[in-house]
Scaffold this motif. Structure first.
Motif, short mmCIF file in Angstrom:
data_model
loop_
_atom_site.label_atom_id
_atom_site.label_comp_id
_atom_site.label_asym_id
_atom_site.label_seq_id
_atom_site.Cartn_x
_atom_site.Cartn_y
_atom_site.Cartn_z
N PHE A 146 -11.69 -1.68 -3.23
CA PHE A 146 -10.94 -1.83 -4.43
C PHE A 146 -10.75 -0.45 -5.13
O PHE A 146 -10.14 -0.17 -5.76
N GLN A 147 -11.89 0.32 -4.61
CA GLN A 147 -11.94 1.73 -5.18
C GLN A 147 -10.92 2.56 -4.84
O GLN A 147 -10.50 3.76 -5.45
N ARG A 148 -10.06 2.24 -3.77
CA ARG A 148 -8.74 2.92 -3.36
C ARG A 148 -7.56 2.72 -4.46
O ARG A 148 -6.73 3.63 -4.56
N VAL A 149 -7.90 1.73 -5.43
CA VAL A 149 -6.76 1.70 -6.36
C VAL A 149 -7.18 1.98 -7.92
O VAL A 149 -6.55 2.28 -8.72
N SER A 150 -8.73 1.86 -7.79
CA SER A 150 -9.18 2.21 -9.36
C SER A 150 -10.74 2.72 -9.22
O SER A 150 -11.36 2.29 -8.42
N GLU A 151 -10.93 3.70 -9.94
CA GLU A 151 -12.39 4.17 -9.89
C GLU A 151 -13.30 3.83 -11.26
O GLU A 151 -14.03 4.11 -11.66
N ASP A 152 -12.48 3.18 -12.05
CA ASP A 152 -12.92 2.69 -13.38
C ASP A 152 -13.85 1.44 -13.22
O ASP A 152 -13.71 0.59 -12.54
N LEU A 153 -14.99 1.61 -14.06
CA LEU A 153 -16.41 0.60 -13.85
C LEU A 153 -15.70 -0.95 -14.31
O LEU A 153 -15.95 -1.78 -13.48
N TYR A 154 -14.90 -0.80 -15.32
CA TYR A 154 -14.42 -1.98 -15.52
C TYR A 154 -12.75 -1.83 -15.65
O TYR A 154 -11.94 -1.23 -16.33
N PRO A 155 -11.96 -2.17 -14.40
CA PRO A 155 -10.84 -1.80 -14.25
C PRO A 155 -9.74 -2.52 -14.94
O PRO A 155 -9.80 -3.42 -15.59
N HIS A 156 -8.44 -1.79 -15.02
CA HIS A 156 -7.21 -2.31 -15.74
C HIS A 156 -6.71 -3.58 -14.87
O HIS A 156 -7.00 -3.38 -13.62
N ALA A 157 -6.45 -4.74 -15.33
CA ALA A 157 -5.93 -5.77 -14.68
C ALA A 157 -4.91 -5.72 -13.78
O ALA A 157 -4.74 -6.28 -12.57
N ASP A 158 -4.01 -4.69 -13.80
CA ASP A 158 -3.02 -4.38 -13.01
C ASP A 158 -3.33 -3.99 -11.74
O ASP A 158 -2.67 -3.95 -10.67
N ALA A 159 -4.68 -3.42 -11.51
CA ALA A 159 -4.92 -2.85 -10.30
C ALA A 159 -5.42 -3.83 -9.30
O ALA A 159 -5.30 -3.72 -8.02
N TYR A 160 -5.53 -5.08 -9.67
CA TYR A 160 -6.15 -6.06 -9.03
C TYR A 160 -4.97 -6.61 -7.87
O TYR A 160 -5.17 -6.74 -7.04
N PRO A 161 -3.66 -6.95 -8.70
CA PRO A 161 -2.53 -7.43 -7.58
C PRO A 161 -2.12 -6.18 -6.71
O PRO A 161 -1.75 -6.38 -5.47
N LEU A 162 -2.38 -4.92 -7.09
CA LEU A 162 -2.10 -3.83 -6.16
C LEU A 162 -3.09 -3.92 -4.87
O LEU A 162 -2.82 -3.58 -4.15
N TYR A 163 -4.33 -4.03 -5.29
CA TYR A 163 -5.44 -4.11 -4.23
C TYR A 163 -5.25 -5.44 -3.12
O TYR A 163 -5.11 -5.05 -2.07
N LEU A 164 -4.84 -6.56 -4.03
CA LEU A 164 -4.53 -7.42 -3.01
C LEU A 164 -3.24 -7.40 -2.09
O LEU A 164 -3.31 -7.76 -0.88
N SER A 165 -2.26 -6.75 -2.71
CA SER A 165 -1.19 -6.35 -1.59
C SER A 165 -1.45 -5.65 -0.52
O SER A 165 -1.01 -5.59 0.32
N MET A 166 -2.36 -4.40 -1.04
CA MET A 166 -2.70 -3.58 0.30
C MET A 166 -3.59 -4.27 1.03
O MET A 166 -3.41 -4.10 2.52
N PHE A 167 -4.57 -5.20 0.73
CA PHE A 167 -5.48 -6.18 1.60
C PHE A 167 -4.46 -6.92 2.59
O PHE A 167 -4.67 -6.94 3.67
N GLU A 168 -3.54 -7.48 1.92
CA GLU A 168 -2.56 -8.21 2.76
C GLU A 168 -1.86 -7.61 3.78
O GLU A 168 -1.58 -7.91 4.98
N ARG A 169 -1.37 -6.44 3.43
CA ARG A 169 -0.45 -5.65 4.19
C ARG A 169 -1.22 -5.07 5.42
O ARG A 169 -0.84 -5.09 6.53
N GLU A 170 -2.43 -4.44 5.10
CA GLU A 170 -3.08 -3.74 6.13
C GLU A 170 -3.62 -4.70 7.11
O GLU A 170 -3.98 -4.13 8.05
N LEU A 171 -3.91 -5.89 6.80
CA LEU A 171 -4.64 -6.94 7.81
C LEU A 171 -3.37 -7.82 8.32
O LEU A 171 -3.78 -8.56 9.28
N GLY A 172 -2.09 -7.82 7.91
CA GLY A 172 -1.23 -8.63 8.60
C GLY A 172 -1.27 -10.01 8.22
O GLY A 172 -0.88 -10.62 9.06
N LEU A 173 -1.63 -10.31 7.09
CA LEU A 173 -1.85 -11.70 6.68
C LEU A 173 -0.66 -12.45 6.78
O LEU A 173 0.62 -11.70 6.38
N ARG A 174 -0.62 -13.88 7.27
CA ARG A 174 0.85 -14.37 7.15
C ARG A 174 0.75 -15.28 5.87
O ARG A 174 0.05 -16.17 5.50
N VAL A 175 1.47 -14.85 4.92
CA VAL A 175 1.85 -15.22 3.55
C VAL A 175 3.38 -15.66 3.28
O VAL A 175 4.27 -14.75 3.70
#
Length: 455
Positions: free
Chosen positions: A113-142
């Motif tokens: 997750f630190q690739r999208v945010s370095e805040d201790l309490y991150p902005h909520a918008d960062a989490y969908p960005l991280y999940l998109s990155m996770f899905e894309r880089e692992l090639g998950l079937r969604v």
């Protein structure tokens, strides 16, 4: 040659149109997978990763156009309470993950997750960005934009399975179903005047909208205190009302209880400022209104509209429904301040009216997708509720001992707040199998399993 290419292109276009038409009309549109994962949030993507790693036949179905849609809206004031501790002074990856509450597990050490945010309490918008990155880089079937509106159990040539139907009538058949949708339906309580209450899911988030207003918040969890903290510097006073006292995470050691990052109102309350906390049953209260413009409501057609602080003229009293005249004790907000008893002013916390009342009661599971019965899970429990006109439905559970769920007050409280237990169980701490069995009988559920209760 050009004519041949044009014909081939035309046939390709016609083929695509026919396939889309057939998909939307359910023509020969049944998909088969061994595993279906419902929801592309963190739980769904994590399950998808493990299924992919095990080379299983799976599909992740998501009703929105991207992963983690819950975090695109919640928390409303956009600060996550899951810590993102990047610097620990250690090189041990397992140790560091213990202090990283947002990253999912994978075999890629840098997929954090630190690739999208370095805040201790991150902005909520960062989490969908991280999940998109996770899905894309692992090639998950969604498969996105697939809204499953109906789930039913079925027999597939002697084996058990599930059929999921989406908004276009397409069916997805699978042997194993993982429901990873989380709790996202706003929790509501029906009481006199509940139609006058604003919901956490729709309130304005600009603090200026609450300038010099008296605000009553129903609830004392993180969403309630998050809302209170946002308007603390603008509201004239804030009162918080719920059946139980505040449960502080640093005291209970449960991360879902009130976190310190949201609890500034406790300072103003304990230091005798204008804010306050009140305990009482939500089903017993009544919200009655006093309109300074002659009592006319600004809600028409059953819909509520946001009103700026300079426009708001309605005010609301909090009282108990039992103190109202019987002829007015209904579930409508048509009761006015003229119905209040004379000794209403004796209740110290209820003397002055409020400019707005906000419901912040958390979320519950969405049972509406299940056909004829309700599945729910809570910690180690998986029980099926059955409608009275259907035959008994027997469900298997993986693990449940006498102290696992029934004797654990934290799990019981969590299940009740998630909508898995009725509110009337709130004052009862389950102590043994007798109480739990009585609850199941009262609910009309038939349950059997191969549990060894002597574990």
């Amino acid at each position: 040659m050009e004519l041949v290419l044009a014909i081939l292109c035309l046939l390709s276009v016609v083929s695509r149109v026919l396939s889309v038409s057939g998909e939307h009309h359910g023509i020969n549109n049944t998909h088969h997978h061994d595993y279906c994962v419902l929801g592309a949030g963190p739980a769904g993507l994590q399950m998808g990763y493990f299924l992919s790693r095990s080379h299983r036949d799976y599909i992740i179905l998501e009703r929105n156009t991207g992963p983690g849609s819950f975090f695109q809206r919640y928390p409303r004031h956009r600060k996550l309470i899951s810590i993102n501790k990047i610097y620990t002074g250690r090189q041990n990856k397992e140790f560091n993950l213990r202090h990283d509450w947002n990253s999912l597990l994978s075999d890629q050490p840098d997929l954090l997750f630190q690739r999208v945010s370095e805040d201790l309490y991150p902005h909520a918008d960062a989490y969908p960005l991280y999940l998109s990155m996770f899905e894309r880089e692992l090639g998950l079937r969604v498969k996105y934009a697939t809204d499953i509106g109906k789930v039913r159990a079925a027999d597939f040539t002697g084996s058990k399975g599930y059929i999921l139907t989406d908004q276009h009538g397409a069916d997805y058949k699978c042997r194993v179903l993982f429901v990873c949708t989380g709790l996202w339906v706003p929790q509501q309580v029906d009481f006199v005047g509940s139609d006058l209450v604003e919901g956490y899911e729709s309130i304005p988030t600009d603090p200026e909208d609450y300038k010099n207003q008296a605000v009553l918040i129903l609830g004392k969890g993180n969403s309630a205190f998050e809302t209170a903290q946002s308007i603390l510097g603008r509201a004239s006073r804030i009162h918080m009302y719920s059946p139980s006292p505040v449960r502080l995470a640093w005291k209970t050691h449960y991360v879902g209880d009130l976190r310190a990052v949201n609890n500034e109102l406790l300072d103003t309350y304990q230091l005798k400022s204008l804010d306050g906390l009140v305990e009482g049953g939500l089903e017993d209260i009544a919200i009655v209104r006093r309109g300074q413009d002659g009592g006319k409501s600004r809600r028409t057609g059953g819909k509520k509209r946001t009103v700026k602080s300079t426009e708001r003229k309605e005010q609301f009293y909090l009282t108990l429904s039992e103190l109202l005249d019987n002829r007015n004790s209904n579930k409508s907000g048509n009761i006015t301040a003229e119905n209040l008893p004379g000794y209403h002013d004796d209740n110290f916390s209820l003397r002055q009216p409020y400019d707005r009342v906000i419901r912040c009661l958390g979320f519950r599971f969405n049972f509406s997708i299940y056909d004829g019965y309700k599945y729910f899970t809570a910690a180690y429990m998986w029980i099926c509720y059955v409608k009275k006109h259907t035959p008994p439905l027997f469900c298997q559970q993986g693990y449940l001992n006498k102290q696992g769920f029934v004797g654990n007050s934290h799990l019981w409280q969590h299940a009740r707040e998630a909508g898995l237990m009725p509110a009337h169980q709130g004052s009862v701490t389950p102590a043994g199998d007798g109480t739990f069995s009585e609850f199941l009988t009262h609910a009309g559920a038939a349950v059997t399993s191969t549990i060894n209760f002597d574990l």
